[in-house]
Design an enzyme around this catalytic site. Structure first.
Site, PDB file in Angstrom:
ATOM      1  N   LYS A  12      -4.192  10.911  14.211  1.00 22.72           N
ATOM      2  CA  LYS A  12      -4.403  11.788  13.343  1.00 22.72           C
ATOM      3  C   LYS A  12      -6.078  11.423  12.801  1.00 22.72           C
ATOM      4  O   LYS A  12      -6.269  10.340  13.024  1.00 22.72           O
ATOM      5  CB  LYS A  12      -3.538  11.917  12.101  1.00 22.72           C
ATOM      6  CG  LYS A  12      -3.432  10.334  11.363  1.00 22.72           C
ATOM      7  CD  LYS A  12      -2.571  10.498  10.254  1.00 22.72           C
ATOM      8  CE  LYS A  12      -3.201  10.666   9.052  1.00 22.72           C
ATOM      9  NZ  LYS A  12      -3.878   9.383   8.414  1.00 22.72           N
ATOM     10  N   HIS A  23       2.499   8.304  12.872  1.00 25.22           N
ATOM     11  CA  HIS A  23       3.310   7.118  12.971  1.00 25.22           C
ATOM     12  C   HIS A  23       4.468   7.064  12.040  1.00 25.22           C
ATOM     13  O   HIS A  23       5.459   6.405  12.390  1.00 25.22           O
ATOM     14  CB  HIS A  23       2.411   5.948  12.756  1.00 25.22           C
ATOM     15  CG  HIS A  23       2.063   5.521  11.338  1.00 25.22           C
ATOM     16  ND1 HIS A  23       1.064   6.064  10.855  1.00 25.22           N
ATOM     17  CD2 HIS A  23       2.634   4.600  10.639  1.00 25.22           C
ATOM     18  CE1 HIS A  23       0.964   5.461   9.383  1.00 25.22           C
ATOM     19  NE2 HIS A  23       2.107   4.605   9.399  1.00 25.22           N
ATOM     20  N   LYS A  82       8.898   5.478  12.331  1.00 26.19           N
ATOM     21  CA  LYS A  82       9.756   4.405  11.541  1.00 26.19           C
ATOM     22  C   LYS A  82      11.141   4.680  11.760  1.00 26.19           C
ATOM     23  O   LYS A  82      11.655   5.458  11.681  1.00 26.19           O
ATOM     24  CB  LYS A  82       9.110   4.585  10.120  1.00 26.19           C
ATOM     25  CG  LYS A  82       7.690   4.370   9.880  1.00 26.19           C
ATOM     26  CD  LYS A  82       7.423   4.555   8.317  1.00 26.19           C
ATOM     27  CE  LYS A  82       5.875   4.489   8.273  1.00 26.19           C
ATOM     28  NZ  LYS A  82       5.239   2.980   7.984  1.00 26.19           N
ATOM     29  N   GLU A  88       0.842   3.483  -2.464  1.00 30.04           N
ATOM     30  CA  GLU A  88       0.420   2.245  -1.767  1.00 30.04           C
ATOM     31  C   GLU A  88      -0.304   1.369  -2.973  1.00 30.04           C
ATOM     32  O   GLU A  88      -0.999   2.214  -4.014  1.00 30.04           O
ATOM     33  CB  GLU A  88      -0.612   2.683  -1.011  1.00 30.04           C
ATOM     34  CG  GLU A  88      -0.190   3.402   0.363  1.00 30.04           C
ATOM     35  CD  GLU A  88      -1.107   3.765   1.386  1.00 30.04           C
ATOM     36  OE1 GLU A  88      -1.326   3.124   2.273  1.00 30.04           O
ATOM     37  OE2 GLU A  88      -2.020   4.719   1.012  1.00 30.04           O
ATOM     38  N   ASP A 143      -5.078  12.978   4.599  1.00 31.60           N
ATOM     39  CA  ASP A 143      -4.586  11.603   4.847  1.00 31.60           C
ATOM     40  C   ASP A 143      -3.237  11.508   4.865  1.00 31.60           C
ATOM     41  O   ASP A 143      -2.727  11.134   6.015  1.00 31.60           O
ATOM     42  CB  ASP A 143      -5.447  10.744   4.262  1.00 31.60           C
ATOM     43  CG  ASP A 143      -5.478   9.245   4.728  1.00 31.60           C
ATOM     44  OD1 ASP A 143      -5.269   9.192   5.931  1.00 31.60           O
ATOM     45  OD2 ASP A 143      -4.962   8.492   3.962  1.00 31.60           O
ATOM     46  N   HIS A 190       2.049  12.871   7.221  1.00 33.46           N
ATOM     47  CA  HIS A 190       3.194  12.099   6.798  1.00 33.46           C
ATOM     48  C   HIS A 190       4.315  12.652   5.762  1.00 33.46           C
ATOM     49  O   HIS A 190       5.508  13.031   6.090  1.00 33.46           O
ATOM     50  CB  HIS A 190       2.852  10.713   6.266  1.00 33.46           C
ATOM     51  CG  HIS A 190       1.803  10.080   7.094  1.00 33.46           C
ATOM     52  ND1 HIS A 190       1.904   9.979   8.565  1.00 33.46           N
ATOM     53  CD2 HIS A 190       1.070   9.247   6.790  1.00 33.46           C
ATOM     54  CE1 HIS A 190       0.966   9.229   8.871  1.00 33.46           C
ATOM     55  NE2 HIS A 190      -0.042   8.992   8.070  1.00 33.46           N
ATOM     56  N   LYS A 228      -3.161   6.071  -3.490  1.00 35.76           N
ATOM     57  CA  LYS A 228      -3.558   4.630  -3.351  1.00 35.76           C
ATOM     58  C   LYS A 228      -3.731   4.020  -4.931  1.00 35.76           C
ATOM     59  O   LYS A 228      -4.000   4.688  -5.869  1.00 35.76           O
ATOM     60  CB  LYS A 228      -5.130   4.730  -2.664  1.00 35.76           C
ATOM     61  CG  LYS A 228      -4.792   5.321  -1.205  1.00 35.76           C
ATOM     62  CD  LYS A 228      -5.806   4.581  -0.266  1.00 35.76           C
ATOM     63  CE  LYS A 228      -5.680   5.061   0.953  1.00 35.76           C
ATOM     64  NZ  LYS A 228      -4.833   4.743   1.897  1.00 35.76           N
TER      65      LYS A 228
HETATM   66  C1  BG6 Z   1      -2.216   6.255   7.539  1.00 35.26           C
HETATM   67  C2  BG6 Z   1      -3.390   6.552   6.616  1.00 35.26           C
HETATM   68  O1  BG6 Z   1      -1.952   7.429   8.164  1.00 35.26           O
HETATM   69  O2  BG6 Z   1      -0.993   5.799   6.932  1.00 35.26           O
HETATM   70  C3  BG6 Z   1      -3.552   5.529   5.569  1.00 35.26           C
HETATM   71  O3  BG6 Z   1      -4.578   7.018   7.202  1.00 35.26           O
HETATM   72  C4  BG6 Z   1      -2.301   4.905   4.957  1.00 35.26           C
HETATM   73  O4  BG6 Z   1      -4.779   5.784   4.458  1.00 35.26           O
HETATM   74  C5  BG6 Z   1      -1.251   4.579   5.981  1.00 35.26           C
HETATM   75  O5  BG6 Z   1      -2.491   3.720   4.353  1.00 35.26           O
HETATM   76  C6  BG6 Z   1      -0.199   4.496   5.561  1.00 35.26           C
HETATM   77  O6  BG6 Z   1       0.777   4.032   6.430  1.00 35.26           O
HETATM   78  P1  BG6 Z   1       2.166   3.036   6.133  1.00 35.26           P
HETATM   79  O7  BG6 Z   1       2.794   3.034   7.539  1.00 35.26           O
HETATM   80  O8  BG6 Z   1       1.407   1.815   5.633  1.00 35.26           O
HETATM   81  O9  BG6 Z   1       2.866   3.757   5.032  1.00 35.26           O
END
Ligand code: BG6
Length: 518
Positions: free
Chosen positions: A177, A207, A211, A245, A264, A269, A369
């Site tokens: 992505k 990703h 999970k 986050e 993002d 996600h 964030k």
């Molecule tokens: C990524 C984003 O796809 O996912 C990031 O580009 C983000 O900005 C991250 O921090 C979060 O992934 P995870 O697995 O830590 O929740």
């Protein structure tokens, strides 16, 4: 209100030690952009762990492609990456050394034909006379602006021919992505990919889908008879999906200034989590059956016009504040960020899935964030009982039942319900029944990238996003991005370490609810 009590779920049988039944055949993985962060932090540790676990073929090899470097430098850097990676901790050092010895490097510019000739040479050396029985997995961990050129060159050089999926010498390509910048550019990229490969060769990675807890959502819903009958508008009052986050933009300003939180986190996600929560049961656990149902959910999301945007969404940008007591700077003071940037680092969105099952149930999505902590969860809030025969005390309110699927950290599932407090009075108190992955199974599961890389080597696209779903997700998010872009004025800010801007709280309050603080 009485403090929640905690009850724990115990495993009924010994399941944890079952050996995996899936193992990849002979193949080579070629990583474009291998000097980047993703290779060091995620891809190589994931491959090393798979290899140490005996899930890769003994002849598995990796070729990193990047502007400069050599085998020795690549191996040294990757050894360091592996030694500090959590997932590889505790594995056999000899197995790790064997894995490192199978890493190769091809130096060159991705816009130069010579790089592809050198890569072909390196592949020939690895594949030898077994070329007809080895797969090739190309991983594009490069800036999206380079995709078109690299895809064309991979195809025209003959390195990545269009082949049918059932050949032993399969060829697959993983695209990271962001897949496009909006719906139109995603379509354009799909057209290009289709001109070079068949859809079955293309693996669009998100990703989150790898999970463990995200996959477990399907098992929770469709391997139990308990939840499905109440998984609908008659019983569910609202759904909250949160991915917050505590980190800031880190060293990714140039990417993030283009993307912002909606591209993002939401387009991929968060919408993926929503589809898994809202989808109908597929008839088989096969890639297309699952992906069809997920895509239908995206298509059923009630369209948001740019005019509606301020009513159904909120955005914000983090300002100076503190995380865990440590002062942190605001987004605009981060290195590489424009001091007048209007890029959102937080967004909240109210969506509706307009179908028989979900009509009228708000789905609140939120991501940001520099929030107080890292937590991703899906919370299903059920309706209150229609009539309560128990007296409530002053200022006591009946808490609704909430099922929380905790994606990370402290992966697990909890269910909140009311019980009677022991005693002569009839008093109610909420308790939480908790299933924790770590307690039930220990902590040695595979990371998301491990799951997805192995799936791709096995040709299983169930957990990858199909072209139509990517486009449908942009279709949902584009008007929100456009709506905010049209509005003049500065972007609201929120203090780093807080739960987001005031507008996000007002958004959910309009439905008589408030955000959870996971
Ligand atoms: C990524 C984003 O796809 O996912 C990031 O580009 C983000 O900005 C991250 O921090 C979060 O992934 P995870 O697995 O830590 O929740």
């Amino acid at each position: 209100m009485t403090a929640p009590l905690v009850a724990e779920c115990a495993l009924e049988a010994e399941h944890a030690a079952a050996p995996p039944s899936r193992r990849a055949g002979p193949c080579t993985m070629i990583i474009f952009g291998a000097s980047g962060d993703l290779t060091r932090r995620k891809l190589i540790p994931a491959l090393a762990h798979l290899d140490c676990d005996g899930l890769l073929d003994a002849s598995f090899a990796v070729i990193g492609v990047g502007r400069s470097g050599n085998d020795g430098e690549f191996r040294r850097a990757m050894r360091e990456a592996i030694d500090t990676a959590e997932e590889v901790r505790g594995t056999d050092p000899a197995a790790r050394a064997r894995f490192i010895s199978r890493l190769r490097w091809v130096a060159g510019d991705l816009e130069d034909g010579a790089t592809y000739r050198n890569l072909a040479e390196c592949l020939r050396a690895i594949e030898g006379e077994h070329a007809h029985e080895r797969g090739r997995l190309f991983y594009l961990a490069i800036p999206p602006s380079l995709y078109p050129d690299v895809i064309r060159r991979l195809s025209s050089s003959g390195l990545a021919p269009r082949v049918s999926d059932d050949r032993a010498a399969w060829v697959r390509i993983i695209i990271e992505k962001p897949f496009g910048h909006d719906e139109a550019s995603a379509r354009e990229l799909d057209r290009l990919l289709n001109s070079a490969f068949s859809e079955r060769q293309v693996f669009r990675i998100d990703h989150y889908l790898g999970k463990e807890t995200v996959q477990n959502l399907l098992v929770l819903r469709f391997a139990n008879s308990l939840f499905e009958p109440i998984w609908n508008r008659d019983h569910v009052e609202q759904v909250q999906i949160t991915a917050c986050e505590s980190v800031g933009v880190e060293h990714r300003a140039s990417y993030y200034e283009e993307a912002g939180v909606l591209r993002d986190m939401f387009q991929n996600h968060l919408l993926q989590l929503l589809t898994l929560t809202a989808m109908e049961p597929p008839n088989t656990f096969a890639a297309d059956a699952v992906r069809n149902e997920k895509t239908k959910v995206l298509g059923a999301i009630r369209p948001i016009t740019p005019e509606l945007v301020p009513t159904v969404s909120a955005i914000g940008q983090y300002a100076t504040g503190a995380i865990d007591g440590t002062p942190v700077r605001g987004y605009r003071e981060e290195p590489g960020v424009s001091p007048t940037s209007r890029v959102p680092t937080f967004a909240a969105l109210r969506l509706e899935v307009a179908n028989w099952r979900w009509e009228g149930v708000p789905f609140f999505l939120r991501s940001g964030k520099r929030m107080p902590r890292r937590a991703t969860e899906i919370a299903i809030r059920f309706r209150r009982p229609p009539h309560l025969m128990f007296p409530l005390r002053d200022r006591e309110a009946l808490e609704p039942n909430v099922l929380v699927i905790r994606i990370q950290p402290n992966e697990g599932i909890s269910l909140r319900f009311e019980v009677k407090v022991p005693g002569v009075d009839v008093r109610l108190a909420p308790v939480r029944m908790l299933f924790s992955y770590a307690d039930a199974f220990g902590t040695t599961s595979h990371s998301a990238y491990e799951t997805l890389l192995l799936d791709c080597m096995l040709g299983d696209a169930t957990l990858f996003t199909r072209a139509d779903a990517v486009e449908a997700a942009w279709h949902v998010i584009d008007p929100v991005i456009e709506g905010w872009a049209r509005l003049s004025g500065d972007i609201p800010t929120y203090e780093a370490g807080s739960w987001g801007p005031a507008a996000a709280h007002a958004l959910i309050a309009r439905d008589g609810a408030r955000w959870r603080e996971p």
